[in-house]
Design a protein around this motif. Sequence first.
Motif, PDB file in Angstrom:
ATOM      1  N   GLU B  60       0.679  -1.128   0.067  1.00  0.00           N
ATOM      2  CA  GLU B  60       0.170  -0.003  -0.043  1.00  0.00           C
ATOM      3  C   GLU B  60       1.027   1.444  -0.198  1.00  0.00           C
ATOM      4  OE1 GLU B  60       0.276  -2.226   2.157  1.00  0.00           O
ATOM      5  OE2 GLU B  60       0.312  -1.362   4.360  1.00  0.00           O
ATOM      6  N   ASP B  61       2.076   1.193   0.232  1.00  0.00           N
ATOM      7  CA  ASP B  61       3.025   2.326   0.322  1.00  0.00           C
ATOM      8  C   ASP B  61       3.789   2.478  -0.891  1.00  0.00           C
ATOM      9  OD1 ASP B  61       3.886   1.922   3.949  1.00  0.00           O
ATOM     10  OD2 ASP B  61       2.279   2.816   2.746  1.00  0.00           O
ATOM     11  N   VAL B  62       3.797   1.596  -1.849  1.00  0.00           N
ATOM     12  CA  VAL B  62       4.635   1.604  -2.989  1.00  0.00           C
ATOM     13  C   VAL B  62       4.384   3.095  -3.907  1.00  0.00           C
ATOM     14  CG1 VAL B  62       5.193   0.469  -5.481  1.00  0.00           C
ATOM     15  CG2 VAL B  62       5.026  -0.882  -3.251  1.00  0.00           C
ATOM     16  N   ASP B  63       3.336   3.153  -4.267  1.00  0.00           N
ATOM     17  CA  ASP B  63       2.837   4.230  -4.953  1.00  0.00           C
ATOM     18  C   ASP B  63       3.130   5.443  -4.555  1.00  0.00           C
ATOM     19  OD1 ASP B  63      -0.228   2.938  -6.400  1.00  0.00           O
ATOM     20  OD2 ASP B  63       1.878   2.560  -7.078  1.00  0.00           O
ATOM     21  N   ARG B  64       3.292   5.867  -3.178  1.00  0.00           N
ATOM     22  CA  ARG B  64       3.522   7.086  -2.743  1.00  0.00           C
ATOM     23  C   ARG B  64       5.091   7.148  -2.617  1.00  0.00           C
ATOM     24  NH1 ARG B  64       2.417   8.631   3.144  1.00  0.00           N
ATOM     25  NH2 ARG B  64       1.922   6.367   3.585  1.00  0.00           N
ATOM     26  N   VAL B  66       7.040   5.829  -4.825  1.00  0.00           N
ATOM     27  CA  VAL B  66       7.636   6.058  -6.216  1.00  0.00           C
ATOM     28  C   VAL B  66       7.348   7.456  -6.602  1.00  0.00           C
ATOM     29  CG1 VAL B  66       7.149   5.381  -8.498  1.00  0.00           C
ATOM     30  CG2 VAL B  66       7.355   3.768  -7.052  1.00  0.00           C
ATOM     31  N   ALA B  67       6.010   8.085  -6.350  1.00  0.00           N
ATOM     32  CA  ALA B  67       5.565   9.326  -6.554  1.00  0.00           C
ATOM     33  C   ALA B  67       6.958  10.388  -5.931  1.00  0.00           C
ATOM     34  CB  ALA B  67       4.254   9.570  -6.034  1.00  0.00           C
ATOM     35  N   GLU B  75      12.948   8.213 -12.010  1.00  0.00           N
ATOM     36  CA  GLU B  75      11.615   7.779 -12.732  1.00  0.00           C
ATOM     37  C   GLU B  75      11.706   6.513 -12.916  1.00  0.00           C
ATOM     38  OE1 GLU B  75      10.204  11.747 -12.904  1.00  0.00           O
ATOM     39  OE2 GLU B  75       9.279   9.608 -13.353  1.00  0.00           O
ATOM     40  N   PRO B  76      10.484   5.857 -13.229  1.00  0.00           N
ATOM     41  CA  PRO B  76      10.495   4.282 -13.574  1.00  0.00           C
ATOM     42  C   PRO B  76      11.324   4.195 -15.107  1.00  0.00           C
ATOM     43  CG  PRO B  76       8.469   5.065 -13.073  1.00  0.00           C
ATOM     44  CD  PRO B  76       9.254   6.505 -13.074  1.00  0.00           C
ATOM     45  N   ASP B  88       5.663  -7.984 -12.589  1.00  0.00           N
ATOM     46  CA  ASP B  88       4.832  -7.220 -11.676  1.00  0.00           C
ATOM     47  C   ASP B  88       5.148  -6.875 -10.339  1.00  0.00           C
ATOM     48  OD1 ASP B  88       2.067  -9.508 -11.014  1.00  0.00           O
ATOM     49  OD2 ASP B  88       4.218  -9.723 -10.949  1.00  0.00           O
ATOM     50  N   THR B  91       9.229  -2.135  -9.544  1.00  0.00           N
ATOM     51  CA  THR B  91       9.707  -1.093 -10.545  1.00  0.00           C
ATOM     52  C   THR B  91      10.965  -0.635 -10.125  1.00  0.00           C
ATOM     53  OG1 THR B  91       7.136  -0.385 -10.137  1.00  0.00           O
ATOM     54  CG2 THR B  91       8.722   1.157 -10.993  1.00  0.00           C
ATOM     55  N   ARG B 106       7.388  -4.694  -4.795  1.00  0.00           N
ATOM     56  CA  ARG B 106       6.011  -4.875  -3.838  1.00  0.00           C
ATOM     57  C   ARG B 106       5.801  -6.199  -3.208  1.00  0.00           C
ATOM     58  NH1 ARG B 106       4.707  -2.764  -8.364  1.00  0.00           N
ATOM     59  NH2 ARG B 106       3.189  -1.243  -7.489  1.00  0.00           N
TER      60      ARG B 106
END
Lengths: 92, 318
Positions: B60-64, B66-67, B75-76, B88, B91, B106
């Motif tokens: 649940e913390d990955v997107d934050r 990466v942002a 950047e990816p 999958d 990243t 993840r």
Amino acid sequence: MTRGPVAEVASAGRSAVLNLARLETQQSPYVFDGPSFEIWTRIDGTRSREDIAAELAALYAAPAEQVAADVDAFVDQLVALGLVEDTDTPPR
Amino acid sequence: MVTHGDFSHAEASALLTALAATVAQEESLRAIVIKGEGAVHHQLREPRASGDVDLLVAPEDVDRLVARMGHLGWEPAPRSELALAVIDHSTTLVHPDWPCTLDVHRRFPGLVAPAGDAMAAMWDEREAILVAGVAVPIPSWRHAALILAANTLRAGLTEPRDVAEIRYLRRAIQAAPPGAAAGIGPAAVTLGCDASLAPFLRSLGGETARHAREARTGEQETEWWERVEAGGSMVAIERRHLQRARPRERVATAWRLVWPPLEELRLEHPDLTFDRWSALAFRLRRIVRGFSDFRRSHNPRAKRDAETLERVIGEQES
């Protein structure tokens, strides 16, 4: 003079330093070697600019006045970048 | 003059580790630095130059994370359509001024417990070490050992470096106090790698070996073993990608797998320069390799099955 929050990898005569307080604007590390390393490594919270200049003048057997000017110039840059906090010297 | 200068891979790896840990802490994200510095700290691996830093992050913390890293210039990495579809679990982040990458996981291949559960277990036992003067969370000794085992086993121990590494790991575990080694088995069950690491667990003998699970359940374990038995080849993964494609898209998908477009070759191999002829040669070599991998995966004598792996792990080095 004290260092700001940094990550540092130090080896003989060289330091790679990342400014953790300004990661958005300083995205890659600084590398200090030679005289810049000698100044950086002496910023340890116990020495003033004058102390560092005196040590380096002796180390390099160089004119004290010139070394002091070089130390001031370099430390001013470090302060401007937020790598060092210098409460000993009033802002110019 | 204060300049950015050239920094070495070793310096970059340590500083990136410190950077990632700092960002995670500032954002109150659960992230653990896996492999790398932690593995060396636990004496499970010899120090070696690494091209990347690996971070295991609560799903649940990955997107934050990466942002946030994006605001710092990370950047990816550009990936092909196939890579995005099949890889999958992580990243890869890159920065133009840094010589190393940050792999944000993840979940970790081979650890098939629900990602959130595995992370919770590892987070509860985490330790901290100083890297570049910054406190960095790392897995506990037993969790680090299992991650390293999974990382090393997944290519079927076809590379000498992997064989040396798994044997080093085994010796390190066997040399550990009995109480420490005894925790490996239960941890393997908790993290869901008691089947994927069965040959490794059996090679450790005693109580740990009793935790090895022969039966494979679920898609993740099946896929894991298909890849391991094929010597780490992508053939098994590509076959599953094809099976998952919609029926009307299978022909096109199969064609792309066999004959990838030039732009996909360039994305997947940024270190190579492709013109029409070098791309043709590369594709032909790729097809030949694919046939060879497919034959190996169906050849009982060449398959990297559990019994073979256990034997390889346990052999004495000459």
